[in-house]
Design an enzyme around this catalytic site. Structure first.
Site, PDB file in Angstrom:
ATOM      1  N   LYS A 197      -2.648  -6.268  -5.130  1.00 31.68           N
ATOM      2  CA  LYS A 197      -1.878  -5.114  -4.652  1.00 31.68           C
ATOM      3  C   LYS A 197      -2.479  -3.816  -5.136  1.00 31.68           C
ATOM      4  O   LYS A 197      -2.569  -2.840  -4.388  1.00 31.68           O
ATOM      5  CB  LYS A 197      -0.450  -5.186  -5.205  1.00 31.68           C
ATOM      6  CG  LYS A 197       0.429  -6.198  -4.590  1.00 31.68           C
ATOM      7  CD  LYS A 197       1.804  -5.922  -5.149  1.00 31.68           C
ATOM      8  CE  LYS A 197       2.760  -7.033  -4.943  1.00 31.68           C
ATOM      9  NZ  LYS A 197       4.028  -6.745  -5.624  1.00 31.68           N
ATOM     10  N   ASP A 217       7.072  -3.940  -3.796  1.00 30.17           N
ATOM     11  CA  ASP A 217       7.635  -5.284  -3.890  1.00 30.17           C
ATOM     12  C   ASP A 217       7.486  -5.905  -2.510  1.00 30.17           C
ATOM     13  O   ASP A 217       7.851  -5.288  -1.507  1.00 30.17           O
ATOM     14  CB  ASP A 217       9.091  -5.288  -4.320  1.00 30.17           C
ATOM     15  CG  ASP A 217       9.480  -6.674  -4.816  1.00 30.17           C
ATOM     16  OD1 ASP A 217       9.009  -7.078  -5.895  1.00 30.17           O
ATOM     17  OD2 ASP A 217      10.217  -7.388  -4.105  1.00 30.17           O
ATOM     18  N   PHE A 238      -5.543 -11.943  -0.988  1.00 27.90           N
ATOM     19  CA  PHE A 238      -4.885 -12.499  -2.174  1.00 27.90           C
ATOM     20  C   PHE A 238      -3.608 -13.200  -1.706  1.00 27.90           C
ATOM     21  O   PHE A 238      -3.254 -13.157  -0.535  1.00 27.90           O
ATOM     22  CB  PHE A 238      -4.593 -11.415  -3.211  1.00 27.90           C
ATOM     23  CG  PHE A 238      -3.550 -10.409  -2.795  1.00 27.90           C
ATOM     24  CD1 PHE A 238      -3.885  -9.331  -1.983  1.00 27.90           C
ATOM     25  CD2 PHE A 238      -2.230 -10.525  -3.212  1.00 27.90           C
ATOM     26  CE1 PHE A 238      -2.938  -8.404  -1.594  1.00 27.90           C
ATOM     27  CE2 PHE A 238      -1.264  -9.601  -2.827  1.00 27.90           C
ATOM     28  CZ  PHE A 238      -1.623  -8.538  -2.011  1.00 27.90           C
ATOM     29  N   HIS A 246       1.260  -4.797 -11.684  1.00 27.86           N
ATOM     30  CA  HIS A 246       0.281  -5.488 -12.527  1.00 27.86           C
ATOM     31  C   HIS A 246      -0.476  -6.519 -11.704  1.00 27.86           C
ATOM     32  O   HIS A 246      -1.237  -7.303 -12.242  1.00 27.86           O
ATOM     33  CB  HIS A 246       0.985  -6.155 -13.717  1.00 27.86           C
ATOM     34  CG  HIS A 246       1.575  -5.166 -14.680  1.00 27.86           C
ATOM     35  ND1 HIS A 246       0.995  -4.843 -15.879  1.00 27.86           N
ATOM     36  CD2 HIS A 246       2.689  -4.399 -14.600  1.00 27.86           C
ATOM     37  CE1 HIS A 246       1.729  -3.933 -16.501  1.00 27.86           C
ATOM     38  NE2 HIS A 246       2.775  -3.660 -15.735  1.00 27.86           N
TER      39      HIS A 246
HETATM   40  P1  IMP Z   1       6.032  -9.261  -6.225  1.00 28.99           P
HETATM   41  O1  IMP Z   1       6.246  -8.161  -5.215  1.00 28.99           O
HETATM   42  O2  IMP Z   1       5.312  -8.800  -7.426  1.00 28.99           O
HETATM   43  O3  IMP Z   1       7.303  -9.998  -6.493  1.00 28.99           O
HETATM   44  O4  IMP Z   1       5.026 -10.324  -5.587  1.00 28.99           O
HETATM   45  C1  IMP Z   1       4.865 -10.450  -4.242  1.00 28.99           C
HETATM   46  C2  IMP Z   1       4.051 -11.686  -3.904  1.00 28.99           C
HETATM   47  O5  IMP Z   1       4.054 -11.787  -2.478  1.00 28.99           O
HETATM   48  C3  IMP Z   1       2.602 -11.571  -4.296  1.00 28.99           C
HETATM   49  O6  IMP Z   1       2.312 -12.156  -5.534  1.00 28.99           O
HETATM   50  C4  IMP Z   1       1.915 -12.344  -3.182  1.00 28.99           C
HETATM   51  O7  IMP Z   1       1.935 -13.692  -3.457  1.00 28.99           O
HETATM   52  C5  IMP Z   1       2.812 -12.130  -1.986  1.00 28.99           C
HETATM   53  N1  IMP Z   1       2.250 -11.037  -1.178  1.00 28.99           N
HETATM   54  C6  IMP Z   1       2.702  -9.766  -1.069  1.00 28.99           C
HETATM   55  N2  IMP Z   1       1.912  -9.046  -0.279  1.00 28.99           N
HETATM   56  C7  IMP Z   1       0.921  -9.869   0.105  1.00 28.99           C
HETATM   57  C8  IMP Z   1      -0.232  -9.683   0.921  1.00 28.99           C
HETATM   58  O8  IMP Z   1      -0.544  -8.599   1.432  1.00 28.99           O
HETATM   59  N3  IMP Z   1      -0.991 -10.776   1.080  1.00 28.99           N
HETATM   60  C9  IMP Z   1      -0.718 -11.986   0.535  1.00 28.99           C
HETATM   61  N4  IMP Z   1       0.319 -12.206  -0.243  1.00 28.99           N
HETATM   62  C10 IMP Z   1       1.149 -11.155  -0.460  1.00 28.99           C
END
Ligand code: IMP
Length: 199
Positions: A20, A76, A157, A16
């Site tokens: 990503k 993730d 992001f 969501h």
């Molecule tokens: P989750 O995988 O939904 O728990 O969230 C991963 C979090 O890691 C994201 O909301 C971003 O803040 C950070 N993140 C993951 N990949 C990236 C990226 O490619 N650039 C910047 N932040 C990232």
């Protein structure tokens, strides 16, 4: 032998997170698979309570595959800092709080590094492909670099503006999408998905 996606088939993107989704869609698009997001199908977001990236990716992909009856791909991922013992890591999204304040989360990372000269940092992405019968395949990608301050750029992001990948001078936030995809943790994990599960 890894299981293959059927060519011409449909794939649910089990995320969501808009940043990503944009990146994963760009990675999948050239390969003849139709994608639909979990949000567009009205699928709920499961609780991510595993202790590691691979476990949380599996939770999200399995939830989307079983609810939709279609194969699902989840991501993730997180930002890890050596001086913080790998934090924020699996808590990267949580450090930004419910208002998704990444300006604040980046400031908190920088504040906690403090005067420590060790600015090594890395991103990790676990991509999990799950099928409705419960079969899963998980792949991990990583990119190493440096945590910089102040943040620079508004093209990415999350923590992108404070990360410079090794060998570069621009932050991920300053890079065009193609430049980020050439080296990113997500693209590296996706290359493995492609090699094992597409075609
Ligand atoms: P989750 O995988 O939904 O728990 O969230 C991963 C979090 O890691 C994201 O909301 C971003 O803040 C950070 N993140 C993951 N990949 C990236 C990226 O490619 N650039 C910047 N932040 C990232």
């Amino acid at each position: 032998m890894a299981r293959k996606l059927t060519s011409g088939g449909k794939l649910v993107l089990a995320s969501h997170n808009k940043g990503k989704l944009r990146e994963i869609e760009a990675l999948v698009r050239p390969h003849g698979i139709e994608v639909v997001s979990a949000g567009a199908l009205g699928l709920p977001e499961p609780e991510e309570n595993a202790p590691d990236f691979a476990g949380n990716a599996r939770i999200k992909a399995l939830a989307a595959a079983t609810a939709s009856g279609l194969p699902a791909l989840s991501d993730d991922s997180g930002f890890c800092v050596a001086a913080l013992g790998g934090d924020p890591g699996v808590y990267s999204a949580r450090w930004a709080g419910p208002s998704k304040d990444f300006t604040g989360a980046m400031a908190e990372v920088n504040r906690k590094i403090g005067a420590d000269p060790d600015r090594r940092a890395w991103f990790i992405a676990a991509l999990c492909l799950a099928w409705p019968d419960g079969h899963t395949e998980t792949f991990i990608g990583r990119i190493d670099g440096t945590a910089v301050w102040p943040p620079r750029g508004d093209k990415g992001f999350g923590y992108d503006p404070m990360f410079v990948p090794a060998g570069a001078t621009a932050t991920f936030g300053e890079m065009d999408p193609d430049a980020k995809h050439a080296v990113s943790h997500r693209a590296r994990a996706f290359a493995q998905v492609l090699a094992s599960c597409f075609g």
